[in-house]
Design a protein around this motif. Structure first.
Motif, PDB file in Angstrom:
ATOM      1  N   MET A   1     -83.774  53.761 -74.851  1.00 49.19           N
ATOM      2  CA  MET A   1     -82.738  53.287 -75.773  1.00 49.19           C
ATOM      3  C   MET A   1     -82.801  51.768 -75.850  1.00 49.19           C
ATOM      4  N   GLN A   2     -82.632  51.243 -77.033  1.00 52.16           N
ATOM      5  CA  GLN A   2     -82.583  49.815 -77.264  1.00 52.16           C
ATOM      6  C   GLN A   2     -81.336  49.473 -78.062  1.00 52.16           C
ATOM      7  N   ALA A   3     -80.794  48.280 -77.801  1.00 51.06           N
ATOM      8  CA  ALA A   3     -79.630  47.827 -78.542  1.00 51.06           C
ATOM      9  C   ALA A   3     -79.629  46.311 -78.589  1.00 51.06           C
ATOM     10  N   SER A   4     -79.043  45.783 -79.646  1.00 50.28           N
ATOM     11  CA  SER A   4     -78.954  44.329 -79.788  1.00 50.28           C
ATOM     12  C   SER A   4     -77.651  43.972 -80.473  1.00 50.28           C
ATOM     13  N   ASN A   5     -77.037  42.918 -79.974  1.00 52.68           N
ATOM     14  CA  ASN A   5     -75.822  42.391 -80.585  1.00 52.68           C
ATOM     15  C   ASN A   5     -75.917  40.875 -80.584  1.00 52.68           C
ATOM     16  N   TYR A   6     -75.751  40.280 -81.730  1.00 58.73           N
ATOM     17  CA  TYR A   6     -75.846  38.826 -81.776  1.00 58.73           C
ATOM     18  C   TYR A   6     -74.787  38.263 -82.723  1.00 58.73           C
ATOM     19  N   ASN A   7     -74.354  37.036 -82.408  1.00 60.67           N
ATOM     20  CA  ASN A   7     -73.305  36.358 -83.152  1.00 60.67           C
ATOM     21  C   ASN A   7     -73.758  34.936 -83.467  1.00 60.67           C
ATOM     22  N   VAL A   8     -73.409  34.475 -84.646  1.00 59.70           N
ATOM     23  CA  VAL A   8     -73.712  33.116 -85.069  1.00 59.70           C
ATOM     24  C   VAL A   8     -72.424  32.472 -85.563  1.00 59.70           C
ATOM     25  N   TYR A   9     -72.075  31.335 -84.977  1.00 60.94           N
ATOM     26  CA  TYR A   9     -70.896  30.596 -85.402  1.00 60.94           C
ATOM     27  C   TYR A   9     -71.291  29.138 -85.595  1.00 60.94           C
ATOM     28  N   GLY A  10     -70.811  28.529 -86.652  1.00 57.77           N
ATOM     29  CA  GLY A  10     -71.175  27.135 -86.893  1.00 57.77           C
ATOM     30  C   GLY A  10     -70.201  26.436 -87.811  1.00 57.77           C
ATOM     31  N   ILE A  11     -70.185  25.131 -87.674  1.00 56.81           N
ATOM     32  CA  ILE A  11     -69.367  24.301 -88.543  1.00 56.81           C
ATOM     33  C   ILE A  11     -70.142  23.022 -88.809  1.00 56.81           C
ATOM     34  N   SER A  12     -69.986  22.478 -89.979  1.00 56.21           N
ATOM     35  CA  SER A  12     -70.719  21.269 -90.338  1.00 56.21           C
ATOM     36  C   SER A  12     -69.815  20.338 -91.140  1.00 56.21           C
ATOM     37  N   ALA A  13     -70.265  19.093 -91.222  1.00 54.99           N
ATOM     38  CA  ALA A  13     -69.515  18.096 -91.980  1.00 54.99           C
ATOM     39  C   ALA A  13     -70.499  17.087 -92.559  1.00 54.99           C
ATOM     40  N   THR A  14     -70.115  16.466 -93.650  1.00 55.71           N
ATOM     41  CA  THR A  14     -70.933  15.435 -94.282  1.00 55.71           C
ATOM     42  C   THR A  14     -70.152  14.122 -94.302  1.00 55.71           C
ATOM     43  N   GLN A  15     -70.866  13.052 -94.655  1.00 58.80           N
ATOM     44  CA  GLN A  15     -70.268  11.725 -94.775  1.00 58.80           C
ATOM     45  C   GLN A  15     -69.544  11.309 -93.499  1.00 58.80           C
ATOM     46  N   LEU A  16     -70.231  11.443 -92.377  1.00 61.41           N
ATOM     47  CA  LEU A  16     -69.636  11.054 -91.101  1.00 61.41           C
ATOM     48  C   LEU A  16     -69.610   9.529 -90.992  1.00 61.41           C
ATOM     49  N   PRO A  17     -68.454   8.950 -90.728  1.00 63.48           N
ATOM     50  CA  PRO A  17     -68.389   7.486 -90.620  1.00 63.48           C
ATOM     51  C   PRO A  17     -68.984   6.954 -89.321  1.00 63.48           C
ATOM     52  N   ASN A  18     -69.055   7.811 -88.298  1.00 68.04           N
ATOM     53  CA  ASN A  18     -69.550   7.361 -86.999  1.00 68.04           C
ATOM     54  C   ASN A  18     -70.445   8.451 -86.416  1.00 68.04           C
ATOM     55  N   GLU A  19     -71.721   8.426 -86.780  1.00 67.18           N
ATOM     56  CA  GLU A  19     -72.633   9.475 -86.345  1.00 67.18           C
ATOM     57  C   GLU A  19     -72.881   9.457 -84.846  1.00 67.18           C
ATOM     58  N   SER A  20     -72.654   8.335 -84.205  1.00 64.30           N
ATOM     59  CA  SER A  20     -72.913   8.246 -82.766  1.00 64.30           C
ATOM     60  C   SER A  20     -72.011   9.159 -81.965  1.00 64.30           C
ATOM     61  N   LEU A  21     -70.898   9.616 -82.535  1.00 64.47           N
ATOM     62  CA  LEU A  21     -70.013  10.534 -81.818  1.00 64.47           C
ATOM     63  C   LEU A  21     -70.560  11.947 -81.763  1.00 64.47           C
ATOM     64  N   GLY A  22     -71.571  12.245 -82.577  1.00 61.91           N
ATOM     65  CA  GLY A  22     -72.148  13.582 -82.573  1.00 61.91           C
ATOM     66  C   GLY A  22     -71.132  14.624 -83.004  1.00 61.91           C
ATOM     67  N   LEU A  23     -71.105  15.767 -82.287  1.00 61.56           N
ATOM     68  CA  LEU A  23     -70.189  16.852 -82.637  1.00 61.56           C
ATOM     69  C   LEU A  23     -68.729  16.434 -82.532  1.00 61.56           C
ATOM     70  N   SER A  24     -68.463  15.470 -81.654  1.00 61.80           N
ATOM     71  CA  SER A  24     -67.071  15.036 -81.475  1.00 61.80           C
ATOM     72  C   SER A  24     -66.533  14.322 -82.707  1.00 61.80           C
ATOM     73  N   GLY A  25     -67.409  13.895 -83.609  1.00 63.55           N
ATOM     74  CA  GLY A  25     -66.962  13.175 -84.788  1.00 63.55           C
ATOM     75  C   GLY A  25     -66.956  13.997 -86.057  1.00 63.55           C
TER      76      GLY A  25
END
Length: 515
Positions: free
Chosen positions: A1-25
């Protein structure tokens, strides 16, 4: 028997004023729609096998496989695939042993079925989504709406391939020479493909079990021990395979099926391949190139302008806009107008034969392996040239291949390349179809096994120093980066080259130690 379960979650943004903050910005920018996706599948299999051997003379094998997949509706989830095979080792018959040159011989016969469930996890089901495009403002408040985006098919079931093969194994001169020959025929039915739907359904296509395809071929493998001395051994292995395929049937009364490739927005609705009943699957489809328009195709108006002669076909562009040096296509139906009625088969991505040659040498503590592989008779649709040898997409500031320096002009009328801005599309053409036959020095490996004298004192059981190289030399007439490449590989679209990364030439030095 074989089974697979996978999930993808993501969020994005444009026009970041401070790219150095990474995900925190991300919250400081313009947040885009989030991505959320989950999927799963399950597969269960049962296999039974029966083997019979009578005095190492007659062999018989029977097997039965049952596969269940969650990708289909109940009632169609299980596929059942039997297989039978038999062999006669005729060398063990007394009258064959008197042949001094023959050292082994076996005749094999097999028949069997196997299945394919490779569709999306929920392609059999209709889909309802809530895209932003289906929002509607009520009192200036956007209200999300749900709508059907894909139609399912509860009758979708396993694709089945049935194969019959006959094989002959021979050994000569104490098996210093062995030959294996295989003849096979594969018939695949209930193909899992997207079928075009009537516009009245509201959907462009849906997965269905449609049509059938036949593959038949011949394979040879020859192994030889050329030299077998105390300090020097040399052995060779050679194989070659011939395969032909043919479309036996398509969707209901459909006689052919066109396939587009989404490599560029301007070309996503232009057919690149055709599968036609009675012909090979996945043939390249488009116009037949006829070079470029020459001055002889025009009436000289005497003021620096030219008018296309009435008996010369256009290239899909309006006749008034065609100029000397423009790309030219053959008018196959003779109506002086180039359009989809002039499409025809312009190439085949399947090789006539392919194979390899492997040599192994051993001299005392040295070993050397040299492996060549080849493919012959297959074509590639080199779309890179459409982009970079004439700017077929008409993009600004786009660098071109050096070959386009030699293009048609009033002072260079012998060139086969159309003039600047001389491309007009409407379809792919044989201009970009190239012979992709090649011979490649695939692998060379040289090694030295260090004598055990002194190794044991250091606690080392064995040591081997080696140098190897891969993809060292390729002989081909193909002008692209790699004749072995295929950007959009499928049975329906073989031999398509668009911006593919070529196989790297690799050099390796190393040492293997065993303690």
């Amino acid at each position: 028997m074989q089974a697979s379960n996978y999930n993808v979650y993501g969020i994005s943004a444009t026009q970041l004023p401070n790219e150095s903050l990474g995900l925190s910005g991300l919250d400081e920018g313009t947040v885009q729609a989030p991505t959320a996706y989950t999927s799963d599948w399950t597969m269960r299999s049962y296999v039974g096998r029966f083997n019979y051997n009578f005095k190492s003379l007659y062999y018989f094998t029977a097997s039965f496989r049952a596969d269940g997949s969650s990708r289909f509706f109940p009632g169609h989830r299980w596929g059942y695939f039997p297989a039978l095979s038999g062999a006669w080792r005729f060398y063990n018959e007394g009258f064959f042993r008197n042949l001094g040159f023959l050292s082994d011989g076996k005749l094999r016969l097999g028949w069997g079925q196997n299945g394919n469930n490779r569709v999306g996890d929920f392609d059999a089901y209709s889909t309802i989504t809530l895209p932003i495009s289906m929002s509607y403002p009520i009192n200036n408040v956007p209200i999300r709406g749900a709508g059907p985006t894909a139609i399912g098919n509860p009758e979708l079931k396993w694709e089945t391939t049935e194969e019959t093969n006959i094989g002959l194994d021979l050994g000569f001169l104490n098996n210093d020479i062995t030959l294996t020959t295989e003849v096979y025929r594969k018939n695949t039915k209930d193909l899992l493909l997207r079928a075009d739907l009537a516009p009245s359904t509201g959907y462009a296509s849906a997965f269905k079990n449609i049509g059938s395809v036949q593959n038949e071929g011949l394979e040879f493998t020859l192994n030889t021990k050329n030299i077998n001395k105390k300090n020097f051994q040399w052995s060779t292995s050679f194989n070659i395979a011939f395969n032909r395929n043919k479309v036996l049937g398509l969707n209901e009364s459909q006689n052919f099926m066109l396939t587009n490739i989404r490599w560029d927005n301007n070309w996503q609705n232009v057919p690149a391949y055709i599968a036609k009943v009675g012909q090979p699957i996945g043939q390249m489809y488009g116009f037949v190139s006829d070079g470029v328009y020459q001055l002889s195709d025009f009436v000289d108006n005497g003021n620096g302008t030219y008018t296309l002669k009435a008996d010369v076909p256009n290239n899909g562009n309006s006749r008034a806009n065609i100029k000397p040096g423009d790309i030219k296509y053959k008018d196959l139906n003779g109506d002086k107008i180039i359009n989809s009625a002039d499409y025809t088969v312009i190439g085949n991505g399947s090789p006539k034969h392919q194979g390899g040659l492997n040599n192994n040498f051993n001299y005392k503590n040295f070993d050397l392996n040299i492996f060549f592989q080849w493919s012959y008779g297959n074509d590639i649709l080199n779309v890179n040239r459409l982009m970079f040898e004439g700017n077929g997409l008409n993009k600004s500031f786009l660098n071109q291949f050096a070959s386009y320096n030699d293009r048609w002009s009033m002072t260079n009328q012998e060139s086969i390349n159309f003039r600047t801005n001389g491309f007009f599309g409407g379809g792919y053409s044989s201009r970009y179809v190239e012979d992709a036959s090649y011979l490649r020095l695939k692998t060379v490996s040289l090694g030295y096994n260090v004598s055990k004298t002194g190794l044991l004192k250091a606690g080392i059981k064995a040591a081997r120093i080696f140098a190897s190289g891969q993809n060292l030399i390729t002989w081909t007439k193909y002008t692209g980066m790699d004749p072995e490449v295929n950007t959009y590989m499928s049975a329906l679209t073989p031999g398509f080259d668009w911006s593919a990364y070529p196989r790297a030439r690799t050099l390796t030095l190393g040492i293997n130690l065993t303690f």
